[in-house]
Design an enzyme around this catalytic site. Structure first.
Site, short mmCIF file in Angstrom:
data_model
loop_
_atom_site.label_atom_id
_atom_site.label_comp_id
_atom_site.label_asym_id
_atom_site.label_seq_id
_atom_site.Cartn_x
_atom_site.Cartn_y
_atom_site.Cartn_z
CE1 TYR A 27 -4.49 -1.29 0.89
CE2 TYR A 27 -2.92 -3.04 1.16
CZ TYR A 27 -4.24 -2.89 0.74
OH TYR A 27 -5.39 -3.68 0.90
CD GLU A 28 -0.39 6.75 -2.67
OE1 GLU A 28 0.19 8.13 -2.34
OE2 GLU A 28 -1.32 6.07 -3.02
CB SER A 29 0.84 4.08 3.90
OG SER A 29 0.33 2.89 4.15
N GLY A 30 3.48 2.53 2.35
CA GLY A 30 4.75 1.91 2.78
C GLY A 30 4.62 0.72 3.32
#
Length: 260
Positions: free
Chosen positions: A52-55
């Site tokens: 996911y984009e948050s890492g």
């Protein structure tokens, strides 16, 4: 075993989940893409790596996240890296096989708008924006798109290019120096679409059970093209439908507790 009594949304999510494999490293969008990816993880692709984009890397949520900042993602991930590392090393480094995106507006060549409806300076509707989607669309090995089929969503020309697909079609993507495949799959609540190998325009490859060509034409804003052979999408199996409904139920219960 195939089952009956499913909704168009459930068919869409399950058809999208089937496109993922055990070996994929998948950059997941929130919403329908997240549901599809987690159904795949819980059924036929238990070793898929969800990012996911948050890492968060290798996340395995028990409920679907409300956003990329949902604590469920970090708590269940193998590791969490800084966002710059996620984009520079993982995404732009070519380590992600599939990007799974949604769209507010989509054109026949897989170009996505999630920025504005109408004129950019004076929009009718201001949308959430691109986030990391433009980079996902350019740097993932290929891109899958999932969205409900409507005439205002699937349009001949989008109002703003947020995420580049195949541009004007043909070799336009490659001519611009983008070496990844771009959109290779579109799954709606009515059909499965894939780009023509030459023109790169999306064509209907299979119709979901009970859907007609008239239904497709009535809910698409461009002139629909069909593959040479159009099949019926296999109905959801009991396992697929049960898995989707279970995670949806857990999600609703968890978010209800948080709200109270």
């Amino acid at each position: 075993m195939a089952t009956t009594g499913f909704t168009p949304d459930e068919m869409m999510t399950i058809a999208a989940a089937r496109a993922l494999s055990n070996d994929d490293v998948c950059f997941v969008g929130i919403g329908a893409p997240s549901a599809a990816c987690n159904v795949a993880r819980l059924t036929h692709a238990p070793d898929i790596t969800l990012i996911y984009e948050s890492g968060t890397i290798g996340t395995a949520p028990s409920v679907l996240p409300l956003s990329i900042g949902d604590g469920e993602l970090c708590e269940t991930a193998l590791t969490t890296v800084p966002v710059p590392e996620m984009f520079r090393y993982w995404l732009q480094g070519g380590r992600i096989t599939v990007g799974f995106l949604g769209a507010a507006q989509l054109d026949p060549f897989g170009n996505i708008n999630t920025t504005v409806i109408g004129d950019y300076a004076h929009p009718k509707t201001r949308l959430p924006g691109g986030g990391g989607a433009p980079e996902i669309a350019s740097s993932c090995g290929e891109v899958f798109i999932t969205m409900k089929q409507t005439r205002r969503g699937m349009v001949k020309a989008i109002d703003f290019f947020t995420s580049f697909g195949h541009g004007k079609g043909g070799t336009d993507r490659r001519d611009r120096g983008i070496t990844t495949k771009g959109p290779t799959l579109l799954v709606t609540d009515l059909a499965v679409w894939r780009p023509n190998s030459e023109t790169k325009e999306f064509e209907v490859n299979s119709l979901h059970p009970g859907v007609t060509r008239e239904d497709i034409a009535a809910s698409c804003g461009w002139d629909v093209r069909y593959a040479d052979s159009v099949e019926e999408t296999p109905a959801p199996t009991e396992e697929e439908l049960g898995t989707l409904r279970d995670i949806k139920a857990r999600t609703a219960a968890a978010h209800s507790r948080k709200a109270s």
